[in-house]
Design a protein around this motif. Structure first.
Motif, PDB file in Angstrom:
ATOM      1  N   ALA A 171       8.256   6.604 -22.610  1.00 35.55           N
ATOM      2  CA  ALA A 171       8.086   5.592 -23.531  1.00 35.55           C
ATOM      3  C   ALA A 171       8.706   5.840 -25.103  1.00 35.55           C
ATOM      4  O   ALA A 171       9.429   4.975 -25.709  1.00 35.55           O
ATOM      5  N   ALA A 179       4.904   2.818 -27.649  1.00 34.71           N
ATOM      6  CA  ALA A 179       4.749   4.081 -27.168  1.00 34.71           C
ATOM      7  C   ALA A 179       3.874   4.713 -28.010  1.00 34.71           C
ATOM      8  O   ALA A 179       3.568   4.653 -29.147  1.00 34.71           O
ATOM      9  N   SER A 353       0.458   3.516 -17.569  1.00 40.57           N
ATOM     10  CA  SER A 353       0.566   3.376 -19.188  1.00 40.57           C
ATOM     11  C   SER A 353       0.191   4.996 -19.688  1.00 40.57           C
ATOM     12  O   SER A 353       1.189   5.325 -20.445  1.00 40.57           O
ATOM     13  N   PHE A 358       2.443   4.419 -22.685  1.00 45.83           N
ATOM     14  CA  PHE A 358       2.239   3.401 -23.480  1.00 45.83           C
ATOM     15  C   PHE A 358       0.922   3.118 -24.077  1.00 45.83           C
ATOM     16  O   PHE A 358      -0.051   3.479 -23.472  1.00 45.83           O
ATOM     17  N   LEU A 363       0.790  -2.993 -24.452  1.00 49.25           N
ATOM     18  CA  LEU A 363       1.521  -3.435 -23.221  1.00 49.25           C
ATOM     19  C   LEU A 363       0.696  -4.456 -22.383  1.00 49.25           C
ATOM     20  O   LEU A 363       1.539  -5.249 -22.021  1.00 49.25           O
ATOM     21  N   CYS A 405       7.476   0.290 -17.887  1.00 53.44           N
ATOM     22  CA  CYS A 405       7.193   1.719 -17.897  1.00 53.44           C
ATOM     23  C   CYS A 405       8.616   2.383 -17.609  1.00 53.44           C
ATOM     24  O   CYS A 405       8.900   3.537 -18.040  1.00 53.44           O
TER      25      CYS A 405
END
Length: 628
Positions: A171, A179, A353, A358, A363, A405
């Protein structure tokens, strides 16, 4: 070279330029440490001085800092959090995000209180600091790899499983605005796009090792205060909450009550608890999930509570050998916020994630925005790449999370920039945004705790529940006739007091749960025991407000004023809900803000502090010179 102040500090920081491959070791003067302490406060002071005004976030002159607090590695319980500071690619303003785990203390053991990075490397690199020596190493082989794999390979390369690593996943490499900077596999300095700033510099990781020993002003006082904290956790007025709820089940223990009570989002903040089944709500509380998945507890450095845990998900569609237990925010974002309640989906999306680096809040919040747009006909299956984004469709939640992702072409790559950037890209869906300053708001509803609205909109780092103000605990528990009295003059002082306390929490390096886990005024007593600086009486207030003002001064330099500080109308109750816990509630955030700024003696439109206010706080001569 000036003398080094070592009570609670290494007394040194380093600025590393990836363009020139040179590093510059600096010595902190004692006054700077006394006035700004650490974390976001000290980070703001350094970036204000070192980073030119109006620098684009991805320019070579842009800087990112990793800043410890004096409690990191010096003994105080719950003192393990460090802070990442930078200019946010989302807001164009000041950004700080903190994280627990073990990185903060290990950063200090490497010989520095803070590391700042500028410049851009022509190829991927990681920085290795070993007992004060800076080494910039090739990371081409690590680029594109997930956080867990990157940590594993760096530790194997160095032959040391205990090094501290703060890093980005794919990310950050792709410069996603949502990110995070990750450490300890599942700990995240998540918010505001700090991972994108690392990625813009081709910086995969900062790795720290060393045996630096940091002295304290009074070890006896630190030990005595730790005993007080331990007794408070076991025998204090909220001992049951601390041990039996947070200690056993973590922040996710709040989930079920938060959904029913109107703190958690339902369907992108536009739904009500009855939009979910009882099973969907109960299934995501960690009291329930722990029975099926918990394998062991996890505690950050120097934590006596241990609110974390590791999970194993056996069988099902999304098996996981080991993963960090989802925090409350994550369950809210991938559960009720999406109209869903499948624990295997929440655990899988949490794992993805973390692996790809992330921020789970942004997200999940971005997917919620896309789902509402789809449900109201603004997007078609052709737009979504065939993903049926209707509320509660768990297969679609996983499909879109994976698309984001993995950087899939189409909607996945657009949503990786966050909800507001996605709305601007498609030029639709603005009415369904639930952001503050462009950042998706966390799982605490201002309509339940109105003081959060002022914090979300006007904190120098917008859209955060871990920033100061009346907050989601202090404000929410007040009777309705008080908390919805937006002209209440006492509200402004509660707001200021909350700012002071939270600024001190963050700059010292304490966990947010220390607000509950420590006796009153314990944090400043810890600071005195560690650093020798006295913050009693009015000095405590000045310390907190100086930090808040220093962060705000960075924003003033970037052209931020009241007019361009925005917050989505929905989370203010504009329009008001016609059903559910927040029926008929609209927040007068303009009045809340007016009261707060008057209490600080700031201009109500420009948000420029008066010269008198700046002078009374002390240590802000550079800000006064720029403004006056």
């Amino acid at each position: 070279m000036s003398s080094i102040y070592t009570n609670g500090y290494t007394g040194k920081y380093v600025i590393i330029d990836l363009s020139t491959r040179k590093s510059d070791v600096r010595i902190f003067d004692e006054e700077t440490l006394k006035y700004f302490v650490g974390g976001p406060s000290l980070g703001a002071r350094i970036l204000y001085e070192e980073m030119p005004a109006l620098t684009p976030w991805d320019a070579p002159e842009s800087m990112i800092g990793f800043v410890s607090g004096p409690t990191n590695g010096t003994g105080p319980l719950m003192g393990g959090r460090y802070t990442v500071v930078c200019k946010s690619p989302v807001t164009g303003m000041w950004n700080d995000a903190n994280s627990g785990g073990n990185f903060g203390p290990l950063l200090r053991k490497s010989g520095y209180d803070a590391v700042f990075v500028k410049g851009i490397s022509p190829t991927p690199v990681y920085i290795f600091i070993d007992s004060g020596v800076v080494d910039i190493r090739d990371a081409s082989g690590l680029w594109g790899k997930t956080t867990e794999q990157t940590e594993k390979e760096i530790k194997e390369e160095l032959g040391d499983p205990k090094v501290g690593i703060a890093l980005i996943g794919p990310a950050g490499e792709r410069k996603s605005f949502i990110a995070a900077v990750m450490n300890d596999t599942h700990r995240a300095a998540g918010r505001g796009g700090s991972g994108a700033v690392m990625g813009s510099k081709n910086l995969k990781a900062l790795v720290c090792r060393g045996n630096e020993s940091i002295g304290v002003f009074s070890r006896d006082d630190v030990v005595a205060l730790n005993r007080e904290v331990a007794a408070w956790e076991k025998e204090g007025p909220i001992a049951d909450t601390m041990i039996k709820i947070f200690g056993d089940h973590g922040t996710g223990s709040l989930y079920e009550g938060s959904v029913y009570g109107g703190d958690a989002s339902v369907r992108n903040w536009g739904g009500v608890p009855s939009d979910l089944t009882e099973q969907e709500i109960t299934a995501l509380g960690t009291q329930t999930m722990d029975k099926f998945y918990k394998t062991k507890k996890y505690a950050c450095n120097a934590c006596s509570l241990g609110c974390g845990a590791m999970y194993q998900v056996k069988g099902g569609k999304y098996p996981l050998e080991e993963t960090g237990r989802p925090e409350y925010e994550t369950s809210g974002m991938f559960g009720s916020g999406l109209g869903a309640g499948d624990p295997e989906v929440v655990n899988w999306c949490n794992y993805l994630s973390n692996e790809y680096g992330f921020d789970t809040i942004s997200l999940g919040g971005t997917i919620a925005w896309a789902m509402e747009c789809f449900s109201n006909g603004l997007f078609t299956l052709e737009d979504t790449g065939g993903i049926d984004l209707k509320w509660g469709n768990t297969d679609a939640i996983v499909e879109m999370t994976e698309a984001i992702c993995k950087g899939a072409a189409g909607m996945g790559s657009v949503l990786a920039l966050g909800s507001r950037a996605a709305a601007e890209h498609y030029d639709r869906g603005y009415e369904y945004l639930t952001d503050a300053g462009g950042i998706e708001t966390p799982q605490h509803d201002p309509r339940r705790a109105p003081g959060l609205a002022r914090t979300y909109q006007y904190d120098p780092t917008p859209g955060r529940h871990v920033k100061g103000g009346q907050g989601f605990t202090m404000n929410a528990e007040l009777p309705p006739e008080v908390k919805y009295d937006f002209k209440d003059p006492a509200g402004a002082e509660r707001d200021v007091a909350g700012v002071v306390e939270t600024e001190i929490t963050n700059m010292a390096g304490f966990c947010m749960l220390s607000d509950l886990g420590m006796p009153p005024a314990c944090k400043t007593r810890f600071l005195t025991a560690v650093t020798g600086f006295n913050y009693e009486g009015d000095e405590e207030r000045k310390l907190g407000l100086r930090s808040f003002t220093m962060r705000h001064a960075f924003n003033l330099r970037e052209g931020v004023n009241r007019e361009n500080r925005k917050i989505a109308g929905r989370i203010l109750g504009k329009p008001a809900m016609t059903d559910g816990p927040h029926e008929g509630i609209t927040i007068d955030n303009d009045t809340l803000a007016d009261n707060f700024f008057k209490a600080l003696d700031w201009d109500l439109q420009t948000l420029v502090p008066s010269r008198k206010a700046l002078e009374e706080l002390g240590g802000l001569e550079n800000v006064i010179a720029d403004l006056y």
